[in-house]
Design a protein around this motif. Structure first.
Motif, PDB file in Angstrom:
ATOM      1  N   ALA A 197      10.688   0.147  11.075  1.00 34.01           N
ATOM      2  CA  ALA A 197       9.511   0.422  10.234  1.00 34.01           C
ATOM      3  C   ALA A 197       9.562  -0.423   8.964  1.00 34.01           C
ATOM      4  CB  ALA A 197       9.466   1.905   9.880  1.00 34.01           C
ATOM      5  N   VAL A 198      10.748  -0.501   8.372  1.00 34.91           N
ATOM      6  CA  VAL A 198      10.895  -1.281   7.142  1.00 34.91           C
ATOM      7  C   VAL A 198      10.589  -2.759   7.404  1.00 34.91           C
ATOM      8  CG1 VAL A 198      12.566  -2.157   5.467  1.00 34.91           C
ATOM      9  CG2 VAL A 198      12.533   0.277   6.031  1.00 34.91           C
ATOM     10  N   PHE A 199      11.211  -3.305   8.446  1.00 35.71           N
ATOM     11  CA  PHE A 199      11.009  -4.733   8.717  1.00 35.71           C
ATOM     12  C   PHE A 199       9.563  -5.029   9.115  1.00 35.71           C
ATOM     13  CE2 PHE A 199      14.662  -7.473   8.326  1.00 35.71           C
ATOM     14  CZ  PHE A 199      15.689  -6.578   8.115  1.00 35.71           C
ATOM     15  N   ASP A 200       8.983  -4.173   9.951  1.00 34.64           N
ATOM     16  CA  ASP A 200       7.595  -4.410  10.367  1.00 34.64           C
ATOM     17  C   ASP A 200       6.687  -4.444   9.151  1.00 34.64           C
ATOM     18  OD1 ASP A 200       8.319  -4.541  12.929  1.00 34.64           O
ATOM     19  OD2 ASP A 200       7.627  -2.529  13.509  1.00 34.64           O
ATOM     20  N   HIS A 201       6.909  -3.476   8.283  1.00 32.88           N
ATOM     21  CA  HIS A 201       6.059  -3.380   7.114  1.00 32.88           C
ATOM     22  C   HIS A 201       6.244  -4.590   6.197  1.00 32.88           C
ATOM     23  CE1 HIS A 201       3.308  -1.201   4.716  1.00 32.88           C
ATOM     24  NE2 HIS A 201       4.088  -1.240   3.649  1.00 32.88           N
ATOM     25  N   ALA A 202       7.495  -5.005   6.052  1.00 29.77           N
ATOM     26  CA  ALA A 202       7.774  -6.162   5.194  1.00 29.77           C
ATOM     27  C   ALA A 202       7.148  -7.423   5.787  1.00 29.77           C
ATOM     28  CB  ALA A 202       9.277  -6.331   5.024  1.00 29.77           C
ATOM     29  N   LYS A 203       7.227  -7.555   7.101  1.00 36.84           N
ATOM     30  CA  LYS A 203       6.669  -8.748   7.740  1.00 36.84           C
ATOM     31  C   LYS A 203       5.153  -8.788   7.584  1.00 36.84           C
ATOM     32  CE  LYS A 203       9.254  -8.129  11.533  1.00 36.84           C
ATOM     33  NZ  LYS A 203       9.811  -8.292  12.881  1.00 36.84           N
ATOM     34  N   GLN A 204       4.531  -7.631   7.834  1.00 42.22           N
ATOM     35  CA  GLN A 204       3.068  -7.586   7.700  1.00 42.22           C
ATOM     36  C   GLN A 204       2.616  -7.986   6.304  1.00 42.22           C
ATOM     37  OE1 GLN A 204       2.031  -3.577   8.711  1.00 42.22           O
ATOM     38  NE2 GLN A 204       2.696  -3.916  10.825  1.00 42.22           N
ATOM     39  N   ASN A 205       3.419  -7.623   5.309  1.00 45.08           N
ATOM     40  CA  ASN A 205       3.006  -7.881   3.928  1.00 45.08           C
ATOM     41  C   ASN A 205       3.589  -9.167   3.363  1.00 45.08           C
ATOM     42  OD1 ASN A 205       1.428  -5.417   2.731  1.00 45.08           O
ATOM     43  ND2 ASN A 205       2.914  -4.638   4.194  1.00 45.08           N
ATOM     44  N   GLN A 206       4.215  -9.969   4.221  1.00 48.07           N
ATOM     45  CA  GLN A 206       4.843 -11.215   3.780  1.00 48.07           C
ATOM     46  C   GLN A 206       5.678 -10.975   2.530  1.00 48.07           C
ATOM     47  OE1 GLN A 206       1.916 -14.326   3.550  1.00 48.07           O
ATOM     48  NE2 GLN A 206       1.479 -14.112   5.722  1.00 48.07           N
ATOM     49  N   ALA A 207       6.487  -9.939   2.613  1.00 46.32           N
ATOM     50  CA  ALA A 207       7.198  -9.485   1.426  1.00 46.32           C
ATOM     51  C   ALA A 207       8.448 -10.306   1.146  1.00 46.32           C
ATOM     52  CB  ALA A 207       7.608  -8.029   1.617  1.00 46.32           C
ATOM     53  N   GLU A 258       0.863  -1.173   0.000  1.00 49.41           N
ATOM     54  CA  GLU A 258       0.000   0.000   0.000  1.00 49.41           C
ATOM     55  C   GLU A 258       0.896   1.218   0.000  1.00 49.41           C
ATOM     56  OE1 GLU A 258      -3.004   0.683  -0.325  1.00 49.41           O
ATOM     57  OE2 GLU A 258      -3.788  -1.358  -0.407  1.00 49.41           O
ATOM     58  N   PRO A 259       0.902   1.982  -1.074  1.00 44.63           N
ATOM     59  CA  PRO A 259       1.838   3.093  -1.167  1.00 44.63           C
ATOM     60  C   PRO A 259       1.779   4.021   0.040  1.00 44.63           C
ATOM     61  CG  PRO A 259       0.646   2.818  -3.224  1.00 44.63           C
ATOM     62  CD  PRO A 259       0.028   1.877  -2.239  1.00 44.63           C
ATOM     63  N   SER A 260       0.559   4.231   0.567  1.00 45.83           N
ATOM     64  CA  SER A 260       0.440   5.192   1.650  1.00 45.83           C
ATOM     65  C   SER A 260       1.147   4.710   2.908  1.00 45.83           C
ATOM     66  CB  SER A 260      -1.022   5.442   1.969  1.00 45.83           C
ATOM     67  OG  SER A 260      -1.592   4.228   2.403  1.00 45.83           O
ATOM     68  N   THR A 261       1.324   3.398   3.042  1.00 46.36           N
ATOM     69  CA  THR A 261       1.907   2.920   4.277  1.00 46.36           C
ATOM     70  C   THR A 261       3.347   2.457   4.089  1.00 46.36           C
ATOM     71  OG1 THR A 261       0.839   0.818   3.802  1.00 46.36           O
ATOM     72  CG2 THR A 261      -0.249   2.251   5.376  1.00 46.36           C
ATOM     73  N   MET A 262       3.900   2.604   2.890  1.00 47.10           N
ATOM     74  CA  MET A 262       5.298   2.253   2.682  1.00 47.10           C
ATOM     75  C   MET A 262       6.146   3.110   3.615  1.00 47.10           C
ATOM     76  SD  MET A 262       6.085  -0.109   0.756  1.00 47.10           S
ATOM     77  CE  MET A 262       6.963  -0.544  -0.711  1.00 47.10           C
ATOM     78  N   PRO A 263       7.086   2.485   4.322  1.00 47.65           N
ATOM     79  CA  PRO A 263       7.859   3.273   5.282  1.00 47.65           C
ATOM     80  C   PRO A 263       8.692   4.377   4.621  1.00 47.65           C
ATOM     81  CG  PRO A 263       8.716   1.037   5.070  1.00 47.65           C
ATOM     82  CD  PRO A 263       7.441   1.085   4.309  1.00 47.65           C
ATOM     83  N   VAL A 264       8.666   5.529   5.233  1.00 46.46           N
ATOM     84  CA  VAL A 264       9.455   6.658   4.737  1.00 46.46           C
ATOM     85  C   VAL A 264      10.351   7.164   5.851  1.00 46.46           C
ATOM     86  CG1 VAL A 264       7.758   7.423   3.036  1.00 46.46           C
ATOM     87  CG2 VAL A 264       7.641   8.289   5.377  1.00 46.46           C
ATOM     88  N   ASP A 265      11.405   7.868   5.472  1.00 43.46           N
ATOM     89  CA  ASP A 265      12.270   8.486   6.457  1.00 43.46           C
ATOM     90  C   ASP A 265      11.460   9.554   7.211  1.00 43.46           C
ATOM     91  OD1 ASP A 265      15.269   9.023   7.263  1.00 43.46           O
ATOM     92  OD2 ASP A 265      14.287  10.964   7.033  1.00 43.46           O
ATOM     93  N   ALA A 266      11.563   9.516   8.552  1.00 42.59           N
ATOM     94  CA  ALA A 266      10.708  10.393   9.345  1.00 42.59           C
ATOM     95  C   ALA A 266      10.942  11.871   9.022  1.00 42.59           C
ATOM     96  CB  ALA A 266      10.940  10.130  10.826  1.00 42.59           C
ATOM     97  N   ASP A 267      12.177  12.237   8.692  1.00 46.00           N
ATOM     98  CA  ASP A 267      12.460  13.654   8.419  1.00 46.00           C
ATOM     99  C   ASP A 267      12.235  14.017   6.960  1.00 46.00           C
ATOM    100  OD1 ASP A 267      13.164  13.867  11.050  1.00 46.00           O
ATOM    101  OD2 ASP A 267      15.261  13.347  10.634  1.00 46.00           O
ATOM    102  N   SER A 268      12.897  13.260   6.071  1.00 45.95           N
ATOM    103  CA  SER A 268      12.871  13.685   4.665  1.00 45.95           C
ATOM    104  C   SER A 268      11.611  13.222   3.951  1.00 45.95           C
ATOM    105  CB  SER A 268      14.098  13.119   3.942  1.00 45.95           C
ATOM    106  OG  SER A 268      13.991  11.709   3.876  1.00 45.95           O
ATOM    107  N   ARG A 269      10.864  12.296   4.544  1.00 47.20           N
ATOM    108  CA  ARG A 269       9.689  11.704   3.912  1.00 47.20           C
ATOM    109  C   ARG A 269      10.063  10.918   2.653  1.00 47.20           C
ATOM    110  NH1 ARG A 269       6.304  11.167   7.461  1.00 47.20           N
ATOM    111  NH2 ARG A 269       4.594  10.963   6.006  1.00 47.20           N
ATOM    112  N   GLN A 270      11.369  10.674   2.471  1.00 46.46           N
ATOM    113  CA  GLN A 270      11.788   9.867   1.330  1.00 46.46           C
ATOM    114  C   GLN A 270      11.490   8.397   1.615  1.00 46.46           C
ATOM    115  OE1 GLN A 270      13.545  10.766  -1.602  1.00 46.46           O
ATOM    116  NE2 GLN A 270      12.823  12.806  -1.016  1.00 46.46           N
ATOM    117  N   SER A 271      11.094   7.677   0.581  1.00 52.07           N
ATOM    118  CA  SER A 271      10.824   6.264   0.768  1.00 52.07           C
ATOM    119  C   SER A 271      12.113   5.526   1.097  1.00 52.07           C
ATOM    120  CB  SER A 271      10.201   5.686  -0.499  1.00 52.07           C
ATOM    121  OG  SER A 271       9.957   4.317  -0.282  1.00 52.07           O
TER     122      SER A 271
END
Ligand SMILES: Nc1ncnc2c1ncn2[C@@H]1O[C@H](COP(=O)(O)OP(=O)(O)O)[C@@H](O)[C@H]1O
Ligand SMILES: [Mg+2]
Length: 388
Positions: free
Chosen positions: A184-194, A76-89
């Motif tokens: 954030a990256v790992f949590d997101h990857a785990k949730q999505n069975q990536a 889900e693009p909206s929930t892809m982890p981004v850097d907290a400051d730069s908002r870069q993916s």
């Protein structure tokens, strides 16, 4: 006529929409659009129906290929982890779901990669015997041999996009955030069975030279170790490196499998030359052996680059394939030593499409030498005749 309040309201919605779309928060954009369609349906039917069309178009796009609709997880693009400051993916996504050719690899390696895929596809059968599939693997080898490409292919075979955390580009985002970006990256990857690839993982070790980072780096390595340990077998965790000697042994040990990518051998090089010639393969068919020997020692990404240059050159200069191949073999390696030059001359002679005289001009190798190794020239009537 609009009242000031109405205009203010629309302005607010517009700003909101712009903000979300500039953040690349596609799902949020869609939610907002849906809300606006409802909100303006009565007062401004024209606007509402335009927004509705946009919304429908964006939904079709985001649905992705059929394979994903069968209950596979799409990021889900909206929930892809981004850097907290730069908002870069933090994650780069390779979506090869339209299909891709298998990487060109030595048979044994390819078999191992296929079994990684198969174990996942037949997880239930394994589970029935109480066996778990390989959870994680580290891909090791020099640059340009297909490590990242193979990870993409593995994900592709599993009907998933590949998520890449490229350590060379996100190191500064990972450091100094008390590990929250990494989590954030790992949590997101785990949730999505990536299928998650930690690419160029040696980048962590390389940073060690910088004194100020030492503490942070230690914490990062520890955090990665924990994440690798906690990785569930519902996802597949891959890592890639050109520098195995720089990898922390503790990290190394945690991967279930090690896949060695060596510099490509002749058989793979020949297959690569054929693949990269693409639609021009027919025109160059007689030259594949020579091209293969002229790319000895190159990585496949360099082979691809050379062959592409060759194809461009042939088209733009309108040259015949033989000339183009020779130009590449000779100009591509201007410092060709004498034995290599001889080798090239002999192969040219064996290919039978040039007179010995021409080969001598091109390579500087004498006709006698050429004849000695390659036998008499099959081409008559070109170049000065000797007797006969
Ligand atoms: N084994 C291979 N099979 C087919 N193409 C390859 C292979 N290795 C490299 N290439 C070509 O070179 C490009 C770069 O390869 P890549 O996978 O990024 O190398 P690595 O990750 O090992 O440095 C690929 O996108 C592909 O076009
Ligand atoms: Mg790579």
């Amino acid at each position: 006529m609009e009242t000031i309040d109405e205009i203010n309201e629309i302005e607010k919605d517009l700003v909101n929409l712009a903000r979300l779309s500039s953040q690349g928060a596609d799902e949020d954009v869609r939610l907002l659009l849906a809300k606006l369609v409802r909100k303006y349906r009565v007062a401004r039917p024209e606007l509402a129906s335009q927004l509705d069309l946009t919304l429908k178009a964006s939904r079709t796009r985001s649905n992705g290929p059929a394979v994903l609709r069968r209950g596979m997880s799409m990021p889900e693009p909206s929930t892809m982890p981004v850097d907290a400051d730069s908002r870069q993916s933090l994650i780069r996504v390779f979506d090869d779901l339209d299909g891709m050719p298998a990487p060109l690899l030595p048979d044994l390696l390819f078999v191992r990669i296929q079994s990684l895929v198969r174990e996942r596809q037949e997880r239930d059968r394994l589970a029935a015997h109480g066996i778990k599939p390989t959870r994680s693997a580290i891909l090791v080898g020099p640059p340009g041999v297909g490590k990242t490409l193979s990870a993409r292919w593995i994900a592709n075979q599993l009907g998933k996009p590949l998520w890449v955390l490229d350590l060379t580009t996100v190191m500064s985002s990972l450091l100094g955030k008390t590990g929250s970006n990494l989590r954030a990256v790992f949590d997101h990857a785990k949730q999505n069975q990536a299928v998650l690839l930690l690419d160029e993982i040696d980048a962590i070790a390389k940073r060690r030279s910088d004194e100020s980072d030492v503490g942070e780096l230690k914490r990062l390595v520890t955090a990665i170790l924990q994440e690798v340990d906690a990785w569930p077998d519902s996802g597949l965790l891959l890592a890639a490196t050109n520098h195995p000697e720089l990898i922390d042994p503790a990290l190394w040990r945690r991967f279930d499998a090690v896949l060695m990518f060596d510099a490509p051998q002749a058989a793979v090089l020949a297959a690569a030359v054929r693949r990269f010639l693409g639609a021009d393969l027919n025109a160059f068919e007689g030259w594949v052996d020579l091209l293969t020997s002229s790319v000895q020692g190159m990585s496949l990404s360099d082979v691809e680059r050379s062959i592409n240059a060759l194809r461009r050159h042939t088209v733009l200069e309108n040259s015949d394939p033989a000339q183009a191949v020779i130009d590449m073999a000779i100009k591509g390696a201007p410092n060709l030593d004498k034995p290599s030059r001889q080798q090239l001359a002999i192969e040219l002679a064996r290919s039978g499409s040039l007179s010995h005289n021409k080969i001598m001009t091109l390579t500087g190798v004498s006709r006698d030498t050429i004849r000695k190794y390659a036998g008499p020239s099959p081409i008559k009537g070109r170049g000065p005749k000797k007797g006969v």
